[in-house]
Structure formats: structure tokens, C-alpha cells
Design a protein around this motif. Structure first.
Motif, PDB file in Angstrom:
ATOM      1  N   ALA A   1     -20.248  -4.970  -0.954  1.00 56.30           N
ATOM      2  CA  ALA A   1     -18.849  -5.237  -1.283  1.00 56.30           C
ATOM      3  C   ALA A   1     -18.578  -5.018  -2.764  1.00 56.30           C
ATOM      4  O   ALA A   1     -17.496  -4.589  -3.156  1.00 56.30           O
ATOM      5  CB  ALA A   1     -18.499  -6.674  -0.889  1.00 56.30           C
TER       6      ALA A   1
ATOM      7  N   ARG B   1     -14.712   1.023  16.791  1.00 59.80           N
ATOM      8  CA  ARG B   1     -15.448   1.482  15.611  1.00 59.80           C
ATOM      9  C   ARG B   1     -16.198   0.317  14.997  1.00 59.80           C
ATOM     10  O   ARG B   1     -15.638  -0.740  14.727  1.00 59.80           O
ATOM     11  CB  ARG B   1     -14.483   2.087  14.594  1.00 59.80           C
ATOM     12  CG  ARG B   1     -15.174   2.633  13.352  1.00 59.80           C
ATOM     13  CD  ARG B   1     -14.159   3.219  12.389  1.00 59.80           C
ATOM     14  NE  ARG B   1     -13.264   2.194  11.852  1.00 59.80           N
ATOM     15  CZ  ARG B   1     -12.200   2.463  11.110  1.00 59.80           C
ATOM     16  NH1 ARG B   1     -11.876   3.722  10.851  1.00 59.80           N
ATOM     17  NH2 ARG B   1     -11.441   1.486  10.654  1.00 59.80           N
ATOM     18  N   ARG B   2     -17.476   0.493  14.731  1.00 55.97           N
ATOM     19  CA  ARG B   2     -18.302  -0.504  14.082  1.00 55.97           C
ATOM     20  C   ARG B   2     -19.163   0.214  13.050  1.00 55.97           C
ATOM     21  O   ARG B   2     -20.044   1.006  13.405  1.00 55.97           O
ATOM     22  CB  ARG B   2     -19.210  -1.221  15.101  1.00 55.97           C
ATOM     23  CG  ARG B   2     -18.473  -2.024  16.156  1.00 55.97           C
ATOM     24  CD  ARG B   2     -17.819  -3.260  15.540  1.00 55.97           C
ATOM     25  NE  ARG B   2     -17.244  -4.126  16.564  1.00 55.97           N
ATOM     26  CZ  ARG B   2     -16.037  -3.988  17.063  1.00 55.97           C
ATOM     27  NH1 ARG B   2     -15.263  -2.983  16.642  1.00 55.97           N
ATOM     28  NH2 ARG B   2     -15.581  -4.818  17.979  1.00 55.97           N
ATOM     29  N   ARG B   3     -18.902  -0.062  11.782  1.00 50.93           N
ATOM     30  CA  ARG B   3     -19.718   0.556  10.744  1.00 50.93           C
ATOM     31  C   ARG B   3     -19.795  -0.369   9.535  1.00 50.93           C
ATOM     32  O   ARG B   3     -19.011  -1.304   9.404  1.00 50.93           O
ATOM     33  CB  ARG B   3     -19.158   1.914  10.327  1.00 50.93           C
ATOM     34  CG  ARG B   3     -17.814   1.852   9.637  1.00 50.93           C
ATOM     35  CD  ARG B   3     -17.421   3.202   9.061  1.00 50.93           C
ATOM     36  NE  ARG B   3     -16.142   3.144   8.390  1.00 50.93           N
ATOM     37  CZ  ARG B   3     -15.655   4.128   7.632  1.00 50.93           C
ATOM     38  NH1 ARG B   3     -16.345   5.227   7.466  1.00 50.93           N
ATOM     39  NH2 ARG B   3     -14.472   4.005   7.051  1.00 50.93           N
ATOM     40  N   GLU B   4     -20.738  -0.110   8.682  1.00 50.71           N
ATOM     41  CA  GLU B   4     -20.957  -0.898   7.474  1.00 50.71           C
ATOM     42  C   GLU B   4     -20.777   0.015   6.260  1.00 50.71           C
ATOM     43  O   GLU B   4     -21.442   1.055   6.147  1.00 50.71           O
ATOM     44  CB  GLU B   4     -22.372  -1.498   7.472  1.00 50.71           C
ATOM     45  CG  GLU B   4     -22.714  -2.328   6.250  1.00 50.71           C
ATOM     46  CD  GLU B   4     -21.892  -3.606   6.167  1.00 50.71           C
ATOM     47  OE1 GLU B   4     -21.461  -3.952   5.052  1.00 50.71           O
ATOM     48  OE2 GLU B   4     -21.697  -4.244   7.215  1.00 50.71           O
ATOM     49  N   LYS B   5     -19.870  -0.347   5.368  1.00 47.76           N
ATOM     50  CA  LYS B   5     -19.556   0.498   4.220  1.00 47.76           C
ATOM     51  C   LYS B   5     -20.427   0.203   2.997  1.00 47.76           C
ATOM     52  O   LYS B   5     -20.187   0.736   1.932  1.00 47.76           O
ATOM     53  CB  LYS B   5     -18.079   0.341   3.850  1.00 47.76           C
ATOM     54  CG  LYS B   5     -17.135   0.855   4.910  1.00 47.76           C
ATOM     55  CD  LYS B   5     -15.724   0.979   4.401  1.00 47.76           C
ATOM     56  CE  LYS B   5     -15.128  -0.365   4.058  1.00 47.76           C
ATOM     57  NZ  LYS B   5     -13.699  -0.247   3.661  1.00 47.76           N
TER      58      LYS B   5
ATOM     59  N   ALA C   1     -19.915  -4.987   3.567  1.00 48.03           N
ATOM     60  CA  ALA C   1     -18.482  -4.711   3.723  1.00 48.03           C
ATOM     61  C   ALA C   1     -18.272  -4.060   5.088  1.00 48.03           C
ATOM     62  O   ALA C   1     -18.238  -2.834   5.202  1.00 48.03           O
ATOM     63  CB  ALA C   1     -17.982  -3.799   2.602  1.00 48.03           C
ATOM     64  N   PRO C   2     -18.164  -4.857   6.164  1.00 49.50           N
ATOM     65  CA  PRO C   2     -17.993  -4.271   7.496  1.00 49.50           C
ATOM     66  C   PRO C   2     -16.628  -3.615   7.654  1.00 49.50           C
ATOM     67  O   PRO C   2     -15.634  -4.064   7.086  1.00 49.50           O
ATOM     68  CB  PRO C   2     -18.148  -5.474   8.437  1.00 49.50           C
ATOM     69  CG  PRO C   2     -17.754  -6.650   7.593  1.00 49.50           C
ATOM     70  CD  PRO C   2     -18.196  -6.328   6.196  1.00 49.50           C
ATOM     71  N   ASP C   3     -16.597  -2.560   8.415  1.00 50.00           N
ATOM     72  CA  ASP C   3     -15.352  -1.846   8.721  1.00 50.00           C
ATOM     73  C   ASP C   3     -15.267  -1.730  10.232  1.00 50.00           C
ATOM     74  O   ASP C   3     -15.891  -0.855  10.840  1.00 50.00           O
ATOM     75  CB  ASP C   3     -15.368  -0.468   8.054  1.00 50.00           C
ATOM     76  CG  ASP C   3     -14.043   0.269   8.235  1.00 50.00           C
ATOM     77  OD1 ASP C   3     -13.068  -0.389   8.617  1.00 50.00           O
ATOM     78  OD2 ASP C   3     -14.008   1.485   8.002  1.00 50.00           O
ATOM     79  N   GLU C   4     -14.502  -2.629  10.850  1.00 48.52           N
ATOM     80  CA  GLU C   4     -14.423  -2.692  12.304  1.00 48.52           C
ATOM     81  C   GLU C   4     -12.966  -2.580  12.746  1.00 48.52           C
ATOM     82  O   GLU C   4     -12.089  -3.252  12.211  1.00 48.52           O
ATOM     83  CB  GLU C   4     -15.014  -4.011  12.824  1.00 48.52           C
ATOM     84  CG  GLU C   4     -16.482  -4.203  12.450  1.00 48.52           C
ATOM     85  CD  GLU C   4     -17.035  -5.510  12.961  1.00 48.52           C
ATOM     86  OE1 GLU C   4     -16.239  -6.271  13.567  1.00 48.52           O
ATOM     87  OE2 GLU C   4     -18.223  -5.784  12.753  1.00 48.52           O
ATOM     88  N   ARG C   5     -12.740  -1.722  13.720  1.00 50.20           N
ATOM     89  CA  ARG C   5     -11.410  -1.552  14.281  1.00 50.20           C
ATOM     90  C   ARG C   5     -11.548  -0.935  15.660  1.00 50.20           C
ATOM     91  O   ARG C   5     -12.058   0.183  15.792  1.00 50.20           O
ATOM     92  CB  ARG C   5     -10.544  -0.663  13.388  1.00 50.20           C
ATOM     93  CG  ARG C   5      -9.106  -0.510  13.877  1.00 50.20           C
ATOM     94  CD  ARG C   5      -8.309   0.378  12.945  1.00 50.20           C
ATOM     95  NE  ARG C   5      -6.940   0.525  13.403  1.00 50.20           N
ATOM     96  CZ  ARG C   5      -6.030   1.295  12.809  1.00 50.20           C
ATOM     97  NH1 ARG C   5      -6.378   1.986  11.732  1.00 50.20           N
ATOM     98  NH2 ARG C   5      -4.809   1.383  13.279  1.00 50.20           N
TER      99      ARG C   5
ATOM    100  N   ARG D   1       0.821  -1.217   0.000  1.00 48.88           N
ATOM    101  CA  ARG D   1       0.000   0.000   0.000  1.00 48.88           C
ATOM    102  C   ARG D   1       0.854   1.266   0.000  1.00 48.88           C
ATOM    103  O   ARG D   1       0.382   2.342   0.368  1.00 48.88           O
ATOM    104  CB  ARG D   1      -0.935  -0.004   1.214  1.00 48.88           C
ATOM    105  CG  ARG D   1      -1.970  -1.117   1.160  1.00 48.88           C
ATOM    106  CD  ARG D   1      -3.002  -0.958   2.255  1.00 48.88           C
ATOM    107  NE  ARG D   1      -2.426  -1.078   3.593  1.00 48.88           N
ATOM    108  CZ  ARG D   1      -3.111  -0.871   4.712  1.00 48.88           C
ATOM    109  NH1 ARG D   1      -4.373  -0.524   4.662  1.00 48.88           N
ATOM    110  NH2 ARG D   1      -2.515  -1.014   5.888  1.00 48.88           N
TER     111      ARG D   1
END
Length: 390
Positions: A312, A305-309, A298-302, A112
Motif C-alpha cells: 500500500a 476479479r481478485r488481484r493484489e496490487k 493493496a487488494p483490488d477486488e471487483r 475523481r
């Protein structure tokens, strides 16, 4: 039904001492082939013309090198990325007792860095590293594409050609309307059979006839529009003839199309697209069906933080678009089904954002129900069918 092909990892034990592994970086005129030869410490890298016979001779030469080093090659594995060349090389190699795989390009992890070096040599190293991990049975190194037969590839051509022709037809209609709008003319329908005749009677906002160049351009557009309509009708007629000619008791894609077309709200065009693009594939389970259609999240978890983008969109775009359109039609033609009631219960608040989210979930559930219908014959979710033979 045969055992589904696991695209995420190899199910065959990898014996490095007797396996020749080769990867190909393909371009239009040249191929760069890298290999790992049993008993040979060097990693050969050979550039050759885009010729399958030259590739076969190169693999045979590397097998002879392994034999000279005291190793007998019992297995040859060859892989390349999916691209413009499609799957013909993989089929050609498989016909000559060589294991051939086609790698999904998006499944290979890359650096990246903002500016990373990029060359065919580096690409072959990356392909080799991903392929070796896949052969060892380790997940998430890369994913392989299921190699279709020539008949399966050919069966998709009419539907995809029709989709392209319909898109071109829409572009021409919009272009005709845009040209007429420049002269203050509205309400003209280029799709009418007598559109060319009505064009001669059109007057600009100033009350004058259309200028000569604009009229000539519009005539040519209308001629192309007539040609496109004829070609679309020819594709649809040929498809109906193939369905009619297929025996009613036969198994396979034609039987699936006839079965799906019996569902209220689904026409032959949608049924043909679904069968040839996804339902005729030997997918493992309902999760694989939804994932191939690109209808999963497409979950975005870290950390916290919990969100759905959103979607996919990693699957088949044609299936995804067709299923979302079909889901809206399904609510009209199948009002009493459990799926329609499920959708209405979860969108009772009337918010547009809720309906937009839940229509994707409905499309996913509907696709899985259709997959179960063609694979097991079980009709779930109270979906209504037309009588047989209609």
C-alpha cells in the motif's frame, strides 16, 4: 499503557448545539478559516494572516456570537491538514483548552473528475464535511494524525538528518566517479582518506593530467565529502553519548533502543530509527503496526476479479525501507529462528519473485515481533539476543 488514539473516528459524543467547529486551510502567508457556529445559520469564512493569536481572537469572537444567539459554547474543535507547518499549531491550541486535530490529507475523499475546481474555499468545505463525519463517530470520513510532543519530534531529527547526509554523500561519490569516467579514469575510490592526494596523480586515457576545471571541481566535491563524514560521525557520537548517559533502569525510548540493539543483526542506527519512528508510538495492535509501516497489501477486488496490487505504501517510508533491508540481514544473523525457517520453507522453489514477495511478509512479521518485545518484553520466534551490556 494509555488508551490508544483512534484515528479513524471520534470516541467523544458530538453535541452540535454547544460545539464550535472550525477548519483551517493553511498556506505560507495566509490562513482561510471556516466555522460552524451553534445557533448561527450562516457559515462564516474568514481570511487572516498566518498568526496563531489572530486565530484565537477569531474563535473567541465566534464564541461571543454563539452566546448572543442563546447558545453556550462548551467545546471548541479545530482541525487542519498535515503539511509544511507540522504540529506546532495543534499543540499551541491544545495548550489553550481547544481541541485540535491534524487530518491526513490522503484520507480525504475527493472528486475523481478529470478537471475539478480547486480553491481554498472548496477545500475548507471538504475539510468541514470530513471533520463533521469524523466527530459523529462515522468511519472512513478521514483519519487523524497522532500529534507528537516537541520532544518526540526533536528525537527524530538526528536519524533523519543522518539519512539525508548519507544520501548526499552517495550523490557526491557517484558524481566524482561520473566526472572521472568522462576522461577514461576508473577504479578511483573517493571514500578513501587519501583520495585528495591520489586525485593529483590521476591520468586521463590519453596519458595527460586532469584538466584544471575538472580537477578544481573534484577537489571541492572531496572537501564536501570530508565535511559530510565529519557531520555523520558527530551525529553518531552524540547519539551514543545520550544512550550512555541515560540510566540503565529507565523506561522510554532509550531503554527501547538498548533492548532492540541487543538483537543479533540490528545495530544502534536501525534500533534508533525503529524506536523513534514507530515503536515508541502508542499503536493499537499488530495490524496498526504493520499498517503504519506501509507493509500491508493493496487488494483490488471487483466482481470476479481478485488481484493484489502490492504494498500500500501509505505508511512511514523510512520504516518500510529499513525493515526490508533488516529482513535480508535477519536471514544471515538469525538462521535458526522460526521466522528464518518460515521464509525458507515458502521460498523453496528458488524463484526470485517468490523471495521478493515473501521478504516483505518476513519484514512485517519481524516488525511485529520487535513491537511485542519492546511493549511486553516477550521474545518470540526464537530470536537470539546479545548478552546484556555488550
Amino acid at each position: 499503557m494509555s488508551q490508544p488514539f483512534d484515528v479513524s473516528r471520534s470516541l467523544t459524543a458530538f453535541e452540535q448545539d454547544n460545539t464550535l467547529v472550525a477548519v483551517i486551510e493553511m498556506s505560507q502567508s495566509k490562513w482561510l478559516v471556516a466555522a460552524m457556529i451553534p445557533g448561527v445559520t450562516r457559515r462564516p469564512l474568514k481570511k487572516l494572516d498566518a498568526d496563531a493569536n489572530a486565530l484565537l481572537k477569531l474563535l473567541q469572537r465566534w464564541c461571543e456570537e454563539a452566546h448572543k444567539a442563546g447558545r453556550a459554547v462548551k467545546r471548541i474543535v479545530c482541525a487542519y491538514e498535515a503539511g509544511r507547518d507540522g504540529f506546532w499549531l495543534a499543540r499551541w491550541l491544545q495548550a489553550r483548552a481547544i481541541e485540535a486535530y491534524v487530518i491526513h490529507p490522503a484520507s480525504i475523499a475527493v472528486s475523481r473528475e478529470h478537471r475539478r475546481p480547486k480553491s481554498d474555499r472548496i477545500d475548507t468545505e471538504l475539510l468541514m464535511r470530513s471533520l463533521l463525519g469524523w466527530l459523529r463517530g462515522e468511519k472512513r470520513h478521514c483519519s487523524m494524525a497522532t500529534i507528537p510532543t516537541m520532544a518526540e519530534e526533536d528525537a527524530r531529527r538526528p536519524g533523519r538528518e543522518r539519512e539525508s547526509l548519507v544520501s548526499e554523500q552517495t550523490r557526491i561519490v557517484n558524481r566524482v566517479k561520473a566526472v572521472l569516467a568522462l576522461f577514461g579514469i576508473g577504479g578511483f575510490n573517493p571514500r578513501l582518506r587519501k583520495a585528495a592526494q591520489q586525485l593529483e596523480t590521476q591520468r586521463t586515457a590519453e596519458g595527460t593530467p586532469l584538466p584544471d576545471n575538472a580537477r578544481a571541481e573534484l577537489r571541492r566535491d572531496l572537501e564536501r565529502l570530508c565535511l559530510l563524514r565529519d557531520q555523520i560521525r558527530a551525529i553518531e557520537s552524540a547519539r551514543l553519548q545520550r544512550l550512555t548517559a541515560a540510566p540503565a533502569t529507565s523506561q522510554g525510548p532509550h531503554a527501547m533502543v538498548r533492548l532492540i540493539a541487543r538483537v543479533l543483526g540490528i545495530a544502534i542506527e536501525t534500533a534508533d530509527m525503529l524506536v523513534n519512528e514507530i515503536l515508541s508510538r502508542n499503536l493499537r495492535d499488530r495490524r496498526a503496526v504493520a499498517r503504519y509501516a506501509g507493509l500491508t497489501g493493496a487488494p483490488d477486488e471487483r466482481g470476479q476479479r481478485r488481484r493484489e496490487k502490492g504494498l500500500a505504501r501509505a505508511g512511514n517510508g523510512r520504516v518500510r525501507r529499513g525493515m526490508i533491508q533488516l529482513a535480508w540481514r535477519f536471514l544471515i544473523f538469525q538462521k535458526g529462528s522460526r521466522l528464518a525457517n518460515w521464509f525458507r520453507e515458502r521460498t523453496a522453489d528458488g524463484r526470485r519473485t517468490t523471495r521478493k514477495t515473501m521478504i516483505v511478509a518476513l519484514a512485517r512479521k519481524l516488525l511485529i515481533a520487535l513491537w511485542r518485545l519492546v511493549t511486553t518484553g516477550q521474545l518470540t520466534e526464537d530470536i537470539k539476543l546479545r548478552p546484556a551490556g555488550t
